[in-house]
Enzyme design. Structure first.
Site, mmCIF file in Angstrom:
data_model
loop_
_atom_site.group_PDB
_atom_site.id
_atom_site.type_symbol
_atom_site.label_atom_id
_atom_site.label_comp_id
_atom_site.label_asym_id
_atom_site.label_seq_id
_atom_site.Cartn_x
_atom_site.Cartn_y
_atom_site.Cartn_z
ATOM 1 N N LYS A 44 0.851 -1.202 0.000
ATOM 2 C CA LYS A 44 0.000 0.000 0.000
ATOM 3 C C LYS A 44 0.885 1.249 0.000
ATOM 4 O O LYS A 44 2.092 1.168 0.227
ATOM 5 C CB LYS A 44 -0.899 -0.017 1.238
ATOM 6 C CG LYS A 44 -0.127 0.002 2.546
ATOM 7 C CD LYS A 44 -1.042 -0.087 3.756
ATOM 8 C CE LYS A 44 -0.203 -0.144 5.024
ATOM 9 N NZ LYS A 44 -0.871 0.351 6.196
ATOM 10 N N TYR A 281 14.991 30.356 6.416
ATOM 11 C CA TYR A 281 13.876 31.127 6.982
ATOM 12 C C TYR A 281 13.937 31.203 8.505
ATOM 13 O O TYR A 281 14.158 30.185 9.171
ATOM 14 C CB TYR A 281 12.546 30.479 6.603
ATOM 15 C CG TYR A 281 12.223 30.538 5.130
ATOM 16 C CD1 TYR A 281 12.341 31.704 4.392
ATOM 17 C CD2 TYR A 281 11.765 29.390 4.468
ATOM 18 C CE1 TYR A 281 12.028 31.740 3.041
ATOM 19 C CE2 TYR A 281 11.450 29.412 3.124
ATOM 20 C CZ TYR A 281 11.578 30.596 2.413
ATOM 21 O OH TYR A 281 11.265 30.622 1.081
HETATM 22 C C1 LIG Z 1 -4.052 -4.170 7.763
HETATM 23 C C2 LIG Z 1 -2.579 -4.084 7.704
HETATM 24 N N1 LIG Z 1 -1.850 -5.208 7.647
HETATM 25 C C3 LIG Z 1 -0.499 -5.176 7.600
HETATM 26 C C4 LIG Z 1 0.170 -3.981 7.612
HETATM 27 C C5 LIG Z 1 1.666 -3.993 7.601
HETATM 28 O O1 LIG Z 1 2.163 -3.429 8.785
HETATM 29 P P1 LIG Z 1 3.717 -3.288 9.008
HETATM 30 O O2 LIG Z 1 4.189 -2.278 8.032
HETATM 31 O O3 LIG Z 1 3.865 -2.846 10.411
HETATM 32 O O4 LIG Z 1 4.278 -4.630 8.741
HETATM 33 C C6 LIG Z 1 -0.554 -2.780 7.678
HETATM 34 C C7 LIG Z 1 0.134 -1.497 7.721
HETATM 35 O O5 LIG Z 1 -0.097 -0.649 8.522
HETATM 36 C C8 LIG Z 1 -1.959 -2.835 7.707
HETATM 37 O O6 LIG Z 1 -2.706 -1.721 7.744
#
Ligand SMILES: Cc1ncc(COP(=O)(O)O)c(C=O)c1O
Length: 393
Positions: A44, A281
């Site tokens: 993601k 700045y």
């Molecule tokens: C539903 C879900 N699963 C797995 C993960 C993976 O988490 P991590 O990056 O801590 O392994 C995330 C990320 O936040 C998530 O939202």
């Protein structure tokens, strides 16, 4: 002043080099931690800023059989013909809002997560229109208090209605799943409590007749430190990018992980200034004496956290320098202490650390945040340059 452009062909203003061999090696290391489980590579947010498609492909080459995203749009992009993700790799997404796009997701064979009845109703409607059953995974809120269906009556209703739709051929319940609140804090009492609740909610659904392909709850910290949480599938995100979920549980090297992203820029200017010269700045930095300043052409518009003003570390010609004064939208300054690297000399903000450069974790500490945020927020203006694209690399 040395005006020679530094060797090394700094033709890009800045670059985020993405080492796909490191992605593959990290996925293999994670699979060794969870030998009895399948692995879902979480890609993601454009692969946590590393590039979703390239990292998904590398993860699959290293044995990931699932990909996970937050939004359906992210998941559909991975199913697009040009993405090169094999058809037998399952893709799941979990962050839905009314309107979907449910039908596209059903037609693409995505696994869609449902946390409540409104979503179940919408996916059933989409399955009717698509003329094919939806693959759905029921999400249990075992204690995170974010997404997921509450235990008790809400869970019973969701399970019952999903089974009814399954009996009608409108969907298949492929998974039962949940997410941890505090897996990065080993020994936190919520971890055991969530595992107990998860087992209870899974057992309830199975007693009612759900026969899932996968049960899963483990994110990166749980994959790395909690074997009892692995069930059928682990879902690591940050660890596959070689970043530790939390410095408290260990460094990447402690887990055999290698940071994937190296962020660097070509100095845009190097100049002499007298002592007492205000910098950037607000003049929050004033040169303590005659010195040289280097201009790094990256700023908060590129995802460099403004909170790291006067504290973020940068490696220039083998020496750690610190951001001098405020980080601006497109640039910041480092005090080079009299050194005169040429314009174009490489400034490395973070990387694996092998060359003595800072890491994303160092920037997280400088900005008072977590390394997840450092890598994920690197902006689209910074080109991703992929190395070791070929397997074997
Ligand atoms: C539903 C879900 N699963 C797995 C993960 C993976 O988490 P991590 O990056 O801590 O392994 C995330 C990320 O936040 C998530 O939202």
């Amino acid at each position: 002043m040395n005006e020679t452009v530094a060797p090394g062909g700094a033709e890009l203003r800045a670059r985020a080099e993405i080492d796909l061999a490191a992605v593959r090696a990290n996925v293999r290391a994670l699979r060794e931690r969870a030998p009895g489980a399948a692995l879902m590579a979480v890609v993601k947010a454009d692969g946590y800023g590393h590039g979703a498609v390239a990292c998904a492909r590398a993860a699959v080459e290293a044995g990931a059989t699932w990909l996970g995203t937050a939004t359906p749009q992210e998941a559909l992009a991975l199913r697009a013909p040009g993405a090169g993700v094999p058809d037998d790799v399952r893709i799941m997404c979990w962050l839905w809002t009314p309107g979907g796009p449910w039908r596209e997701a059903v037609e693409a064979g995505l696994d869609v997560s449902l946390s409540g009845m409104w979503a179940l109703r919408e996916v059933i409607g989409a399955a009717r229109l698509a003329g094919r059953p939806a693959r759905v995974q029921l999400k249990a809120d075992t204690g995170l208090g974010r997404g997921g269906c509450q235990p008790g009556d809400d869970w019973a209703e969701l399970v019952a209605e999903a089974l009814r739709a399954e009996a009608e051929g409108l969907l298949r319940v492929t998974g039962l799943w949940s997410h941890f609140a505090c897996a990065d804090e080993p020994g936190h009492p919520s971890v055991a409590a969530q595992l107990t609740r998860f087992r209870e909610m899974v057992a309830y659904a199975e007693r009612q007749g759900v026969d899932p392909e996968v049960r899963h709850i483990a994110n990166s910290p749980a994959t790395l430190t909690l074997p009892e949480s692995h069930f059928d599938l682990v879902r690591p995100g940050i660890a596959m990018y070689g970043v530790s979920p939390s410095p408290e549980i260990g460094t990447p090297a402690d887990f055999g992980l290698r940071p994937v992203m190296t962020l660097s820029a070509a100095l845009a200017l190097v100049k002499h200034v007298p002592g007492g010269h205000g910098v950037s700045y607000g003049h929050h930095y004033v040169t303590p004496g005659e010195t040289t300043l280097g201009l790094v052409p990256l700023g908060y518009a590129d995802g460099i956290p403004r909170h790291a003003s006067s504290s973020g570390p940068v490696l220039v010609e083998g020496k750690w320098r610190t951001v001098a004064g405020r980080i601006a939208m497109d640039q910041f300054v480092v005090d080079l202490g009299g050194d005169e690297p040429g314009p174009g000399a490489e400034a490395v903000l973070f990387g694996p650390g092998d060359r003595g450069e800072p890491t994303a974790e160092d920037w997280a500490q400088a900005a008072g945040t977590i390394a997840y945020e450092i890598v994920t927020r690197i902006g689209s203006r910074v080109p991703r340059v992929y190395v070791n694209e070929e397997q074997g690399g």
